[in-house]
Every structure is written in C-alpha cells, then in structure tokens.
Design an enzyme around this catalytic site. Structure first.
Site, PDB file in Angstrom:
ATOM      1  N   SER A 273       1.459  -1.210   0.120  1.00 53.26           N
ATOM      2  CA  SER A 273      -0.224  -0.063   0.021  1.00 53.26           C
ATOM      3  C   SER A 273       1.173   1.184   0.084  1.00 53.26           C
ATOM      4  O   SER A 273       1.349   1.634  -0.836  1.00 53.26           O
ATOM      5  CB  SER A 273      -1.128  -0.105   1.011  1.00 53.26           C
ATOM      6  OG  SER A 273      -2.239   0.943   1.139  1.00 53.26           O
TER       7      SER A 273
ATOM      8  N   ASP B 294      -9.352  -4.243  -5.248  1.00 53.51           N
ATOM      9  CA  ASP B 294      -8.316  -3.686  -4.579  1.00 53.51           C
ATOM     10  C   ASP B 294      -9.348  -2.492  -5.771  1.00 53.51           C
ATOM     11  O   ASP B 294      -8.662  -2.454  -7.027  1.00 53.51           O
ATOM     12  CB  ASP B 294      -7.266  -4.117  -5.241  1.00 53.51           C
ATOM     13  CG  ASP B 294      -6.234  -2.349  -4.699  1.00 53.51           C
ATOM     14  OD1 ASP B 294      -6.595  -1.356  -3.865  1.00 53.51           O
ATOM     15  OD2 ASP B 294      -4.999  -3.046  -3.791  1.00 53.51           O
TER      16      ASP B 294
END
Length: 327
Positions: free
Chosen positions: A171, A270
C-alpha cells in the site's frame, strides 16, 4: 456591599474534530489524533513459537528518530556460518499516517513472511503524518536503506547477502518502494551496494483524473484523495505530484528505476488495481533495462495479505516473493 454575588461561568475547552477520514483517522483541535485501525504495539521475539523467526529492534537515527525491527529466519541457525540469505528492507503500509513496524499485525505478517521466504528483513519504523508530513517518511526510508548498506549491524553483516538486496512494501509502503527505487537510480548507496529487486504490493498511486472503478461521483472526496491531502498538504501539484502519480506529465522517467527487477502485485477487488496495471505497463514501455512482472490474486481486496497472512492466497503471494528472491 451586597451579600449576594454573581456566579462565575467557566467555559471548558471543548475537544472538537477538525478533520476526519471515516473509519481511518480523526484529528482534533488539541492536536491529538485517533488512528482508528491501529493494532497494539508488541515486543520483538527470539524464536517465535509458531515460525521460529527471531526479531530485535534497532535505532537507525536519533535525530530524526528512525528505528526498525530486524527479523532472522529459523533456517539461519541450521546452516553454516558462511550461509547468507537475501536482505529485504520493508516499508509497511497504512496510508503514511497509521500502522507501525512494531505492531501486532505487521509482526505476525513478517514472522510468516520470513519463514516462507528465508529472507533477512529490516522492517522500517518511519515517521508518520500528519505530525510529520511527507516527505518525512520518504527521507526516513532512504536513510534506513543507506544504513543497511553501511554493513555495520551484526545480524545483517553476519547473515545478509549484499548481492541480493531488495526493497518491498504494501500500500503506502509500495508507494515508498517506487520512490526509493527512483532515488536509488540517481543516488549511490554506501559501499557500492545496489538494489537488486523491488516489489510493490497493492501500491498507493492516485491522480486527479479517475480511472476504471474510480469513476464514481465524488472522486475528490474518495479516501485516497483525502489521505494525500492529510499526509502531504504542501505537495507541489497536489494529488498529481509524481510521488503519488508517477505517470503524470513531467514525472521523472520510469527508465531511471534503480533496480534490476521489479514485481508489481495486485488484488482483483482493490479499487487501485488499475493503477498498478498502468504502472506495470508504463515501466515496460519506459525503456527501463530491468525485468518487470505483474502478479495478481483473484477475488481479494487491498492489503488482504497483511490482514489475513495465513490465508491460501496470502501464502501464494509469499511463495511468489520467495521465488522473486531466488530467481
């Protein structure tokens, strides 16, 4: 004099939220911050009972304060003194404003990761925003990589293979990996150490122009947009700064990545998946002389492998990382 008196009214200071990203963070007018998703800080362990991984904490810099948790695989104890393993400098996720290299979630993940990949890991505890806005985290992570390259830490010096130095992260940590790899392309590390490979898991990239599944009403109120405004309010170009949008016009060429191989990891569900695909394709077209690969896991969400490290898909990712270190 009148025996009666007028009562004095005391107005207490009220604690008010001045900025909030629901489900993630609340910033108050007294400068306190609630990081909603943080997990408890836990100590390092010698020989974790589940994996046999050993860990310890080190201070990299006193000013600014930069520290790290080092992990050694169980296999080290069973090999000869000359046996050396890949070195991974790891940058945790958390939007640049929460999570820690020392918390329970990342301790659990890295213990399993080290066991699966047989790598020596340096998990960096960088400064968090908004108390320390970007580029503080980028600077801290670069200093941590330089510190590793000095070859002064006993565990790293004794067991690490400096011909196999990697950087990786999830991330926001994946975003940091990109920016550190770009810096490694223009700045030399101590002792002639080179970054062999880098992996970006579900990297945090974004821009002012929505793409793919981002094309919904309220793009400027989406979580990634709000997070960048919180963590780097002075960013030149705002959300189109090259550090968050490496494909923006005028960004440094991806041909300058300072590593020899690159692995971009995506999760099918995602919301930033398309960003990872575009990044992978842009690297391929940039003229970069390294080897780039895209690895995608179906039916999973952002950073699932950190939250559920013992899941089958998380184990598949770890197997891919192990192959990445050895191929």
């Amino acid at each position: 004099m009148d025996s009666t008196s007028t009562p004095t009214t005391t107005v207490a200071n009220t604690k008010e939220i001045i900025m909030e990203i629901p489900g993630f963070v609340r910033v108050y007018n007294d400068s306190t911050i609630d990081r909603v998703q943080d997990t408890p800080i836990v100590p390092p362990t010698l020989k974790d009972p589940t994996t046999g991984t050993s860990s310890k904490d080190v201070v990299i810099s006193e000013n600014p304060l930069i520290s790290a948790r080092l992990y050694l695989p169980k296999s080290i104890q069973l090999q000869s003194q000359n046996h050396r393993v890949p070195i991974l400098v790891y940058f945790h996720g958390g939007g640049f404003f929460f999570e820690s290299a020392f918390n329970q979630r990342h301790q659990n993940y890295i213990n399993l990761f080290v066991s699966a990949t047989n790598a020596l890991v340096i998990s960096v505890e960088y400064r968090l925003a908004p108390e320390n806005p970007l580029p503080a985290a980028y600077e801290d992570c670069w200093e941590a990589l330089k510190w590793v390259a000095t070859k002064t830490e006993p565990w790293i010096l004794k067991h690490g293979d400096f011909d196999r130095v990697f950087i990786g992260g999830d991330s926001a940590g994946g975003n940091i990996v990109h920016n550190i790899a770009m810096r490694a392309g223009v700045e030399a590390l101590p002792g002639g150490v080179k970054v062999l490979g880098a992996f970006l898991s579900h990297p945090f990239f974004f821009s002012s122009k929505p793409i793919g599944s981002e094309r919904v009403e309220g793009h400027e109120q989406s979580v990634p947009f709000l997070v960048w405004g919180l963590v780097y309010p002075s960013a030149p170009g705002g959300i189109d700064n090259p550090m968050i949008n490496p494909l923006v016009v005028g960004a440094p060429s991806l041909a300058g990545l300072g590593c020899s191989k690159l692995l971009v990891c995506n999760a099918e569900r995602d919301m930033m998946r398309e960003r990872g695909v575009l990044y992978y394709e842009a690297v391929k077209k940039s003229g970069w002389q390294g080897q780039v690969e895209l690895f995608e896991v179906e039916d999973e969400e952002h950073a699932f492998h950190i939250h559920y490290p013992e899941s089958e898909n998380a184990k598949k990712m770890m197997k891919r990382f192990a192959d990445f270190f050895t191929q």
